[in-house]
Design a protein around this motif. Structure first.
Motif, short mmCIF file in Angstrom:
data_model
loop_
_atom_site.label_atom_id
_atom_site.label_comp_id
_atom_site.label_asym_id
_atom_site.label_seq_id
_atom_site.Cartn_x
_atom_site.Cartn_y
_atom_site.Cartn_z
N ASP A 254 -10.82 58.65 -34.56
CA ASP A 254 -9.66 59.03 -33.75
C ASP A 254 -9.20 57.82 -32.94
OD1 ASP A 254 -7.79 60.08 -32.03
OD2 ASP A 254 -8.99 61.80 -31.42
N ALA A 255 -8.30 57.04 -33.52
CA ALA A 255 -7.87 55.79 -32.89
C ALA A 255 -7.12 56.03 -31.59
CB ALA A 255 -6.99 55.00 -33.86
N GLU A 256 -6.39 57.14 -31.50
CA GLU A 256 -5.63 57.40 -30.28
C GLU A 256 -6.55 57.65 -29.10
OE1 GLU A 256 -2.21 60.48 -28.56
OE2 GLU A 256 -2.82 60.55 -30.66
N THR A 257 -7.57 58.49 -29.30
CA THR A 257 -8.54 58.75 -28.24
C THR A 257 -9.29 57.49 -27.87
OG1 THR A 257 -8.82 61.06 -28.89
CG2 THR A 257 -10.62 60.07 -27.63
N GLY A 258 -9.59 56.65 -28.85
CA GLY A 258 -10.42 55.48 -28.61
C GLY A 258 -9.71 54.29 -28.00
N GLN A 259 -8.41 54.42 -27.70
CA GLN A 259 -7.69 53.31 -27.09
C GLN A 259 -8.28 52.98 -25.72
OE1 GLN A 259 -5.07 51.28 -28.05
NE2 GLN A 259 -5.43 52.13 -30.08
N PRO A 260 -8.51 51.68 -25.41
CA PRO A 260 -9.00 51.30 -24.08
C PRO A 260 -8.04 51.76 -22.99
CG PRO A 260 -9.23 49.47 -25.60
CD PRO A 260 -8.42 50.53 -26.32
N ASP A 261 -8.61 52.15 -21.84
CA ASP A 261 -7.81 52.64 -20.73
C ASP A 261 -7.15 51.49 -19.99
OD1 ASP A 261 -8.57 55.52 -20.78
OD2 ASP A 261 -10.56 54.67 -20.50
N GLY A 262 -5.99 51.79 -19.38
CA GLY A 262 -5.38 50.85 -18.46
C GLY A 262 -6.12 50.90 -17.14
N ARG A 263 -6.13 49.83 -16.41
CA ARG A 263 -6.83 49.79 -15.13
C ARG A 263 -5.91 50.25 -14.01
NH1 ARG A 263 -10.42 50.54 -18.12
NH2 ARG A 263 -11.43 48.84 -19.21
N SER A 264 -6.43 51.08 -13.12
CA SER A 264 -5.62 51.73 -12.10
C SER A 264 -5.66 50.97 -10.79
CB SER A 264 -6.11 53.16 -11.88
OG SER A 264 -6.13 53.87 -13.10
N GLY A 265 -4.94 51.50 -9.81
CA GLY A 265 -4.86 50.88 -8.50
C GLY A 265 -5.67 51.61 -7.46
N ARG A 266 -5.03 52.07 -6.41
CA ARG A 266 -5.73 52.70 -5.31
C ARG A 266 -5.62 54.21 -5.40
NH1 ARG A 266 -3.51 49.74 -0.06
NH2 ARG A 266 -5.05 51.09 0.88
N ARG A 267 -6.43 54.88 -4.62
CA ARG A 267 -6.44 56.34 -4.61
C ARG A 267 -5.13 56.86 -4.03
NH1 ARG A 267 -11.00 58.82 -1.05
NH2 ARG A 267 -12.26 57.98 -2.73
N GLY A 268 -4.56 57.87 -4.69
CA GLY A 268 -3.37 58.51 -4.18
C GLY A 268 -3.72 59.61 -3.20
N GLY A 269 -2.70 60.24 -2.65
CA GLY A 269 -2.93 61.35 -1.74
C GLY A 269 -3.26 62.61 -2.51
N ALA A 270 -3.54 63.69 -1.79
CA ALA A 270 -3.94 64.94 -2.42
C ALA A 270 -2.87 65.41 -3.39
CB ALA A 270 -4.19 66.00 -1.35
N GLY A 271 -3.30 65.67 -4.63
CA GLY A 271 -2.39 66.19 -5.63
C GLY A 271 -1.55 65.15 -6.32
N ARG A 272 -1.67 63.87 -5.98
CA ARG A 272 -0.85 62.84 -6.60
C ARG A 272 -1.60 62.19 -7.75
NH1 ARG A 272 0.66 61.21 -1.19
NH2 ARG A 272 -0.31 59.17 -1.43
N PRO A 273 -0.88 61.55 -8.70
CA PRO A 273 -1.53 61.03 -9.90
C PRO A 273 -2.60 59.99 -9.63
CG PRO A 273 0.85 61.16 -10.20
CD PRO A 273 0.58 61.45 -8.75
#
Length: 276
Positions: A254-273
């Protein structure tokens, strides 16, 4: 190949395991014996079924903003490598049983890199910039580490039962990395815990000082949206704390599932992405 229509996302039944092994129901009903073993075929097949790794496909979930590729190869992740300070909390042993699903067959996946990261009893992640967390935690790497799966597809960690932070249910992050024909394969998700158990643990020190956690599993948007009910750790009590087991089957085609993740930033507020 036969058995390709076996549903992903659940443990294979005994009948499905027997079918994958080519053992028909008629043979079982007839009470046939395995030549040279003195063992009925049904009993032999039961033994094989119990020995097979639990081939369970699970949903991916967000990496969140707190993954740090610190490359800390260690089984006990409770301490900070630079100071030796051990995170306080009730001991928790994590066992990841990683297997490979291929056209209805299931086999242990050795040599996969399993990363684990989580917050401490106060809801703090190490090694990241996070509003409200002590500045000293930014230069630390407690509650992070990786192990390679052994020949049985098993990776073990010693950690603590996680605390809580705003906007999320109690959880542990994990990432499994391997390669397929020279191409990287990466699976990222999260583990969750039984509510009654979490209440029991969080009523004790050092968790109790923070009060009642505000978000249960059912109130967590990531848990609800992304199949959290299939990501529950199987936990048992030990003499020194708790032990959790998690079975994971990976479809490396499953190549789509196996794609490396992008690196994220800081924690969002409650309920935010940005929540991790």
């Amino acid at each position: 190949m036969e058995h390709e229509d076996i549903e992903r996302g659940r443990v294979l039944t005994r009948r499905e395991v027997l079918a994958a092994l080519g053992v028909g129901g008629g043979a079982l009903a007839a009470g046939r014996w395995v030549l040279g073993t003195g063992t009925p075929l049904a009993a032999q097949a039961d033994g094989i079924a119990r020995a097979l790794p639990a081939c369970v496909a699970k949903p991916e979930q967000t990496e969140g903003p707190f993954f740090v590729d610190a490359r800390l190869e260690r089984s006990d992740i409770r301490s900070d490598p630079s100071t030796g300070t051990v995170s306080e909390g009730i001991p928790l042993t994590l066992r990841f049983n990683v297997s490979q699903i291929s056209q209805g067959d299931c086999a242990a996946l050795p040599g996969a890199l399993v990363d684990v990261w989580q917050c401490d009893a106060d809801g703090v992640y190490s090694g990241v910039e996070d509003d409200g967390a002590p500045e000293s935690a930014r230069d630390r790497h407690f509650l992070r580490g990786y192990q390679h799966t052994d020949e049985d597809g098993l990776a073990r960690f010693t950690t603590i039962y996680p605390g809580w932070y705003r906007g999320r249910a109690v959880h542990v992050h994990f990432k499994v990395r391997t390669d397929v024909s020279g191409q990287p394969y990466e699976f990222t998700s999260q583990l969750y815990f039984d509510e009654v158990l979490t209440d029991r643990v969080h009523a004790q020190a050092p968790y109790a000082a923070r009060g009642q956690r505000p978000v249960a599993n059912a109130d967590d948007g990531i848990f609800r949206r992304d199949g959290g009910e299939r990501l529950m750790a199987q936990v048992s009590e030990t003499d020194h704390g708790y032990a959790a087991t998690f079975d994971l089957g990976l479809d490396l085609t499953d190549a789509e599932t196996g794609q490396p993740d992008g690196r994220s930033g800081r924690r969002g507020g409650a309920g935010r992405p940005g929540l991790g």
